[in-house]
Design a protein around this motif. Structure first.
Motif, PDB file in Angstrom:
ATOM      1  N   ASN A  81      40.613  34.800  36.148  1.00  0.00           N
ATOM      2  CA  ASN A  81      42.040  35.067  36.047  1.00  0.00           C
ATOM      3  C   ASN A  81      42.690  34.841  37.419  1.00  0.00           C
ATOM      4  N   PRO A  82      43.538  33.830  37.552  1.00  0.00           N
ATOM      5  CA  PRO A  82      44.153  33.558  38.851  1.00  0.00           C
ATOM      6  C   PRO A  82      45.040  34.702  39.341  1.00  0.00           C
ATOM      7  N   ASN A  83      45.497  35.562  38.431  1.00  0.00           N
ATOM      8  CA  ASN A  83      46.360  36.685  38.806  1.00  0.00           C
ATOM      9  C   ASN A  83      45.589  37.963  39.139  1.00  0.00           C
TER      10      ASN A  83
ATOM     11  N   THR B 207      43.376  37.183  45.338  1.00  0.00           N
ATOM     12  CA  THR B 207      44.481  37.201  46.302  1.00  0.00           C
ATOM     13  C   THR B 207      43.893  37.385  47.694  1.00  0.00           C
ATOM     14  N   ASN B 208      44.730  37.577  48.646  1.00  0.00           N
ATOM     15  CA  ASN B 208      44.256  37.792  50.017  1.00  0.00           C
ATOM     16  C   ASN B 208      43.845  39.233  50.280  1.00  0.00           C
TER      17      ASN B 208
ATOM     18  N   TYR C 106      36.579  44.481  36.031  1.00  0.00           N
ATOM     19  CA  TYR C 106      36.977  45.861  36.295  1.00  0.00           C
ATOM     20  C   TYR C 106      38.456  45.951  36.662  1.00  0.00           C
ATOM     21  N   HIS C 107      38.969  44.943  37.370  1.00  0.00           N
ATOM     22  CA  HIS C 107      40.331  44.992  37.906  1.00  0.00           C
ATOM     23  C   HIS C 107      41.399  44.547  36.910  1.00  0.00           C
ATOM     24  N   CYS C 108      41.169  43.450  36.199  1.00  0.00           N
ATOM     25  CA  CYS C 108      42.220  42.923  35.308  1.00  0.00           C
ATOM     26  C   CYS C 108      41.819  42.928  33.839  1.00  0.00           C
TER      27      CYS C 108
END
Length: 155
Positions: free
Chosen positions: A111-113, A118-119, A139-141
């Motif tokens: 998932n690019p989002n 990200t940084n 876990y995150h998205c």
């Protein structure tokens, strides 16, 4: 009628034998391990008859023992594999790969989002929601990763 000669694979003095690899996955195992290399001789047997699995692949690596991270990656594509450590032509350690319930910092989320792409200094973490076939959830998205996503990320 000629009697066929039996060809045997030469035993390795020191190294690793990965047995019970899912049939036709040996080349993927080599990609994960970044083999072949000039440092290690490699022997591959593919679609070998197996009483347990029907057919299987085998990889022998001369002069190299696997790191735990490499074994964890192999578990994602060959969850029935066994790892045999060979020293002086003797198997000194035998074990099965273990597909953990959590996969940490091995794969990237597709998932690019996702915050891991990200940084931000956030490491990837996936939960194993199914072992056959291997299916993971970020876990995150909460993005689901199927077998094809996992394989494309590993190599």
């Amino acid at each position: 009628m000629k009697t066929p000669k039996e060809l045997k694979v030469k035993p390795i003095k020191n190294g690793t034998v990965i047995d019970h690899i899912t049939a036709n996955k040996a080349l993927n195992v080599l990609k994960i391990l970044k083999l072949p290399s000039k440092k290690s001789a490699v022997t591959i047997a593919m679609n070998v008859h197996s009483s347990q699995m029907g057919s299987k692949d085998i990889v022998k690596i001369e002069g190299r023992e696997l790191k735990q991270r490499e074994v964890d990656k192999i578990a994602l594509i060959a969850p029935n594999a066994t790892i045999n450590i060979v020293r002086d032509y003797e198997i000194v350690e035998k074990g099965k790969v273990n597909l953990l319930d959590e996969i940490n910092n091995i794969l990237e989320c597709p998932n690019p989002n996702c915050i891991t792409n990200t940084n931000e200094p956030v490491k990837t973490k996936f939960y194993v929601i199914e072992k056959k076939p291997v299916t993971l959830r970020c876990y995150h998205c909460e993005r689901i990763m199927n077998k094809e996503d996992i394989e494309s990320d590993l190599y």
